[in-house]
Design a protein around this motif. Structure first.
Motif: not given
Lengths: 224, 231
Positions: A110-111, A113, A115, A117, A164-167, A204
């Motif tokens: 996870l980033n 923020d 989202s 990875r 990937d890239g989603k939140t 998440d």
């Protein structure tokens, strides 16, 4: 000696069996103590390997910088922090969910923020050839590239890569398409696809809900 | 000479899987790939050699009434040792695949079978060789089965794709029903060729002595008696 072999005395038989068990327990106790360190090292090695695949470069030991959070659904998730130069660069969220055959264990990068990875399935027992397609990231070696070096980075998996890239916050409808959601799934492995989707979104969501607490705990652990 | 015989017997003439039909659980469950078959075979070989050695040494003093529990304790000890060793040193993917089947070596019939039928009646050197031979026979058969099943289902061997055009897995050979079909076919072929060779040589085909039902008196069914009388 022949006397011992033919004996039917219950006390002697019981004593013999007891002594056998005692010797065996002693041998095993000594042996398990001997391999305790190599086993811990092997586990750490495989955790680190997984972490390096889903996190950006880090210079701390994320498995020692971790916090356990109890999610709303009752399961416990572990969050590990990856630090670079004393700054939190990314997290690894670890949890498990019931799949088609036993638990599916996932590690999600996870980033900060929230989202995603990358998603990595660390342990599963799904049907080979069906559910395993959902879970496995593997470079296919062939006779033509047998002696070429392994490519760097995470092997692709079309199901796992769609996160990937989603939140979880943005895509509120994190379900497989069969259940009316937006995630594609693999035919013949709906149960596994569903389990992984649910697990990733729960991880998440749990992070987003407890963000301040998690980051605070990780920072204070790293600061020590 | 007899030492060599003890070693080679397990590899072909009394092959644990194809002739004795022992340990079919790991044979059917774990030969989904060549690597898995080989790993399981090596783990079983280690247990066989270790338990055969210890049992041949202690057989003289173990009371007859409790010999089976004592043998099982010895076998279980070696299985736990190999389980811990694999946890520490085997590739994580292999350990994950073999997982629950390693503890189950304890109830693998080959190990107790060799302890009772061979190691308890023979010296340590012969017993080690017997364990090595039986283990090697088991490993070779499992690896061969793994290669066949992996080849038929994915077109690869030891996880290396041989037929690169093969992109979609064919599930039957790698699933349990496929295991039964393939093992059954191999057994049928082996019996067919053995019998044909025996008939060509002008002899009646008889399975190796003591390895089929006829010598056993546990279930003395009338048809077995008749068969015996005919002999």
């Amino acid at each position: 000696m022949t006397k011992l072999k033919e004996t039917e005395n219950l006390w002697i038989l019981g004593l013999f069996l007891g002594i056998t068990g005692l010797i065996s327990a002693l041998v095993l106790a000594i042996f398990s103590d001997l391999v305790k360190e190599p086993i811990a090292a092997a586990e750490l090695r495989s955790t680190n390997q997984a972490l390096q695949q889903i996190l950006p470069p880090f210079d701390n030991q994320p498995s020692r910088t971790s916090v356990k959070i109890k999610a709303e659904n009752g399961s416990e998730y572990t969050f590990m922090g990856a630090f670079k130069d004393g700054r939190l660069v990314a997290l690894a969220a670890i949890g498990a969910n019931a799949g088609y055959a036993g638990l599916v264990h996932a590690m999600v990068g996870l980033n900060p923020d929230g989202s995603i990875r990358a998603v990595l399935i660390t342990r599963h027992n799904e049907t080979p050839g069906l559910g395993s397609y959902v879970c496995e990231r593997k470079f296919q070696k062939t006779i033509f590239n047998l002696f070429e070096p392994k490519p760097e980075g995470l092997p692709p998996n079309s199901f796992l890569d769609q996160f990937d890239g989603k939140t979880a916050r943005v895509a509120a409808n994190w379900k497989v398409r069969k259940d009316g959601g937006s995630m594609k799934y693999i035919t013949g492995a709906t149960v596994t696809s569903r389990a992984v989707t649910e697990l990733v979104s729960e991880l998440d969501r749990c992070y987003l809900a407890n963000k301040a607490e998690i980051i605070g705990a990780l920072n204070s652990q790293e600061g020590k | 000479m007899s030492l060599l015989k003890d070693f080679t017997r397990g590899i072909w003439k009394e092959n644990p899987v194809l002739v004795l039909l022992l340990g079919t659980c790991p044979t059917l469950a774990l030969t989904t790939s060549a690597t898995n078959g080989f790993g399981m075979g090596m783990a079983t070989t280690f247990v066989l050699v270790g338990s055969n050695l210890v049992i041949s040494l202690i057989a003289g003093i173990v009371p007859k009434k409790i010999r089976i529990p004592v043998y099982i304790v010895v076998i279980a000890t070696f299985v736990t040792v190999i389980d811990l060793l694999m946890k520490a040193y085997a590739p994580p993917a292999l350990y994950a695949a073999l997982g629950i089947f390693i503890p189950l070596i304890v109830v693998n019939c080959i190990v107790l079978g060799r302890a009772e039928a061979f190691a308890s009646k023979n010296g340590p050197i012969h017993s080690i060789l017997d364990g090595l031979g039986m283990g090697l026979g088991f490993t070779l058969t499992l690896t061969m089965l793994g290669i066949i099943r992996e080849m038929l289902s994915t077109g690869s061997v030891f996880e290396v794709k041989v037929i690169t055009a093969w992109t979609t897995d064919f599930l039957l050979p790698s699933a349990a029903p496929g295991a039964f079909i393939i093992v059954g076919t191999i057994l049928a072929l082996k019996n067919y060729f053995n019998r044909r060779a025996a008939i060509k040589a002008g002899k009646l085909y008889v399975p190796p002595e003591g390895l089929d039902c006829r010598h056993c008196r546990i279930c003395s069914l009338p048809e077995h008696d008749e068969e015996k009388r005919e002999k």
